[in-house]
Design an enzyme around this catalytic site. Structure first.
Site, PDB file in Angstrom:
ATOM      1  CG  HIS A   1       0.453   6.564   5.600  1.00  0.00           C
ATOM      2  ND1 HIS A   1       1.327   7.002   6.039  1.00  0.00           N
ATOM      3  CD2 HIS A   1       0.501   5.322   5.179  1.00  0.00           C
ATOM      4  CE1 HIS A   1       2.397   6.063   6.092  1.00  0.00           C
ATOM      5  NE2 HIS A   1       1.883   5.129   5.570  1.00  0.00           N
TER       6      HIS A   1
ATOM      7  CD  GLN B   1       3.308   5.518   2.911  1.00  0.00           C
ATOM      8  OE1 GLN B   1       2.445   5.099   2.317  1.00  0.00           O
ATOM      9  NE2 GLN B   1       4.396   5.002   3.135  1.00  0.00           N
TER      10      GLN B   1
ATOM     11  N   GLY C   1       0.828  -1.184   0.171  1.00  0.00           N
ATOM     12  CA  GLY C   1      -0.012  -0.105  -0.072  1.00  0.00           C
ATOM     13  C   GLY C   1       0.895   1.342  -0.055  1.00  0.00           C
TER      14      GLY C   1
HETATM   15 ZN    ZN Z   1       2.881   3.048   5.641  1.00  0.00          ZN
END
Ligand code: ZN
Length: 168
Positions: free
Chosen positions: A137, A51, A46
């Site tokens: 996230h 990110q 994932g």
């Molecule tokens: Zn992560």
């Protein structure tokens, strides 16, 4: 397609809260393709936009054994979560480390696909875990936030040391 740079903890951009997507244009499609390429190359199951330093509310996943079930979640919402249990977890933004955290083994998800169509999904096991991890996230959270302060400090020091060595 292009491989994007994955941010590593403690990069402050990992703490930003992603914003809902309203435009499903070509640029978004290219970005999603790049996210898949980056995730598969890492390799990982994932990857959230957060990110790679983007604040759009989108994540890509593929929890299948043969890496042939790509899944996109946009503006995701968890409608129901149950069966909490302890699971081993890792993260591409916290490289080389894994630890045990509590996640729900079952979630009901509502999200948009890459074309903006709404869908609902019942997920279990690794996929349920992955969905919770990626939504965290998008909310600026990391799984290590669930660990003790002592463990978190140790992880931060280890990664900062590695980054210093890497930039020498
Ligand atoms: Zn992560």
């Amino acid at each position: 397609m292009a491989i994007l740079d994955i941010l590593h903890h403690p990069d402050p951009r990992l703490r930003e809260v992603a914003q809902p997507i309203t435009e499903f244009d070509d640029e978004l499609q290219t970005f999603i393709d790049d996210m898949f390429e980056t995730m598969y190359a890492a390799p990982g199951v994932g990857l959230a936009a957060t990110q790679v330093g983007d604040t759009r509310r989108v994540a890509v996943m593929d929890c299948s054994e043969d890496k042939n079930q790509p899944m996109v979640i946009i503006n995701p919402e968890i409608l129901q979560a149950d069966e909490p249990q302890i699971m081993e977890e890792g993260c591409l933004s916290v490289p080389g480390i894994s630890d045990k955290v509590t996640r729900n083994n079952h979630v009901k998800l509502r999200a948009l696909d890459r074309d903006g169509n709404s869908y609902e999904l019942q997920a279990e096991g690794l996929l349920a875990q992955c969905i919770q991890h990626e939504i965290d996230h998008l909310d600026g959270k990391l799984y290590i936030d669930k660990l003790s302060t002592l463990k978190r400090d140790r992880i931060r020091k280890k990664l900062q040391k590695e980054q210093r060595l890497a930039t020498r």
